[in-house]
Write a protein that holds these residues in place. Structure first.
Motif, PDB file in Angstrom:
ATOM      1  N   VAL A   1     124.521 -41.827  13.263  1.00  0.00           N
ATOM      2  CA  VAL A   1     123.168 -41.808  12.510  1.00  0.00           C
ATOM      3  C   VAL A   1     123.206 -42.920  11.961  1.00  0.00           C
ATOM      4  O   VAL A   1     124.020 -43.209  11.032  1.00  0.00           O
ATOM      5  N   PRO A   2     122.146 -44.158  12.104  1.00  0.00           N
ATOM      6  CA  PRO A   2     122.218 -45.332  11.330  1.00  0.00           C
ATOM      7  C   PRO A   2     121.647 -45.003  10.203  1.00  0.00           C
ATOM      8  O   PRO A   2     120.862 -44.107   9.758  1.00  0.00           O
ATOM      9  N   PRO A   3     122.091 -46.000   9.171  1.00  0.00           N
ATOM     10  CA  PRO A   3     121.685 -45.703   7.812  1.00  0.00           C
ATOM     11  C   PRO A   3     120.054 -45.966   7.742  1.00  0.00           C
ATOM     12  O   PRO A   3     119.307 -45.200   6.928  1.00  0.00           O
ATOM     13  N   THR A   4     119.450 -46.451   8.376  1.00  0.00           N
ATOM     14  CA  THR A   4     117.919 -46.915   8.535  1.00  0.00           C
ATOM     15  C   THR A   4     117.372 -45.403   8.831  1.00  0.00           C
ATOM     16  O   THR A   4     116.169 -45.140   8.269  1.00  0.00           O
ATOM     17  N   LEU A   5     117.979 -44.811   9.833  1.00  0.00           N
ATOM     18  CA  LEU A   5     117.346 -43.765  10.387  1.00  0.00           C
ATOM     19  C   LEU A   5     117.416 -42.524   9.276  1.00  0.00           C
ATOM     20  O   LEU A   5     116.492 -41.735   8.864  1.00  0.00           O
ATOM     21  N   ALA A   6     118.683 -42.368   8.724  1.00  0.00           N
ATOM     22  CA  ALA A   6     118.796 -41.397   7.647  1.00  0.00           C
ATOM     23  C   ALA A   6     117.777 -41.692   6.438  1.00  0.00           C
ATOM     24  O   ALA A   6     117.233 -40.735   5.703  1.00  0.00           O
ATOM     25  N   GLU A   7     117.787 -42.914   6.106  1.00  0.00           N
ATOM     26  CA  GLU A   7     116.721 -43.527   4.793  1.00  0.00           C
ATOM     27  C   GLU A   7     115.356 -42.980   5.245  1.00  0.00           C
ATOM     28  O   GLU A   7     114.481 -42.618   4.382  1.00  0.00           O
ATOM     29  N   ALA A   8     115.067 -43.269   6.604  1.00  0.00           N
ATOM     30  CA  ALA A   8     113.479 -42.882   6.994  1.00  0.00           C
ATOM     31  C   ALA A   8     113.169 -41.492   6.854  1.00  0.00           C
ATOM     32  O   ALA A   8     112.235 -41.304   6.867  1.00  0.00           O
TER      33      ALA A   8
ATOM     34  N   SER B   1     128.758 -40.881   7.001  1.00  0.00           N
ATOM     35  CA  SER B   1     129.662 -42.155   7.014  1.00  0.00           C
ATOM     36  C   SER B   1     129.029 -42.915   5.375  1.00  0.00           C
ATOM     37  O   SER B   1     128.173 -42.534   4.626  1.00  0.00           O
ATOM     38  N   ALA B   2     130.068 -43.727   5.110  1.00  0.00           N
ATOM     39  CA  ALA B   2     129.968 -44.545   4.164  1.00  0.00           C
ATOM     40  C   ALA B   2     128.613 -45.285   3.658  1.00  0.00           C
ATOM     41  O   ALA B   2     127.890 -45.279   2.830  1.00  0.00           O
TER      42      ALA B   2
ATOM     43  N   ARG C   1     125.698 -42.719   3.290  1.00  0.00           N
ATOM     44  CA  ARG C   1     125.769 -42.259   1.707  1.00  0.00           C
ATOM     45  C   ARG C   1     125.259 -43.147   0.912  1.00  0.00           C
ATOM     46  O   ARG C   1     124.653 -42.821  -0.051  1.00  0.00           O
ATOM     47  N   LYS C   2     125.492 -44.689   1.211  1.00  0.00           N
ATOM     48  CA  LYS C   2     125.120 -45.477   0.334  1.00  0.00           C
ATOM     49  C   LYS C   2     123.699 -45.799   0.520  1.00  0.00           C
ATOM     50  O   LYS C   2     122.634 -46.065  -0.618  1.00  0.00           O
ATOM     51  N   ALA C   3     123.014 -45.728   1.562  1.00  0.00           N
ATOM     52  CA  ALA C   3     121.502 -45.666   1.830  1.00  0.00           C
ATOM     53  C   ALA C   3     120.685 -44.391   1.286  1.00  0.00           C
ATOM     54  O   ALA C   3     119.606 -44.691   1.013  1.00  0.00           O
TER      55      ALA C   3
END
Length: 139
Positions: A106-113, A127-128, A131-133
């Motif tokens: 899962v890319p951070p951009t997808l998680a964030e969206a 992933s780190a 978590r950061k996103a």
């Protein structure tokens, strides 16, 4: 849930380590029970005591889970799951008692969206970068 095989490094931990402080009298009493063969070791005694307390409070835990609409156990969010949420124009409010896992692909951009908030009573595996996103959304 993904049907992909679990890689060795992605295996779920069988247990999570915690640290507790006990007074010498309580510790001595536990050691006595271990020495008498009631328990294999201190950890066995503590796990048994915790399970007994959880069983005593099972009804309360279940009512609380229902009230907070939380999921109990393991809940994994795959890339496909989050893409479906995104495509539906929705956002998730993840609430898990146990283990919440965001798949490694899962890319951070997808998680964030797609993830508006995460509340986990237990453990969160992600992933780190994810978590950061989501750092401001994790409770």
């Amino acid at each position: 849930m993904s049907n992909e095989p679990v890689r060795q490094r992605d295996r779920l931990p069988e247990s999570e380590k915690i640290t507790i402080n006990l007074g010498p009298v309580d510790l001595g009493r536990i050691d006595l029970l271990v020495n008498e063969g009631f328990y294999a070791n201190r950890s066995d005694f503590i796990r048994t005591a915790i399970r007994n307390q959880l069983a005593n409070h099972e009804e309360t835990v279940n009512r609380t889970l229902d009230r907070h609409t939380m999921e109990l156990g393991l809940r994994e969010y795959t890339r496909a799951d989050l893409e479906a949420v995104r495509d539906a124009g929705e956002r998730l409010h993840i609430k898990v008692v146990g283990l919440a896992r965001i798949a490694g692909d899962v890319p951070p951009t997808l998680a964030e969206a797609t993830i508006a908030s995460i509340t986990v009573l237990g453990s969160l595996q992600a992933s780190a970068e994810v978590r950061k996103a989501l750092s401001g959304r994790i409770r």
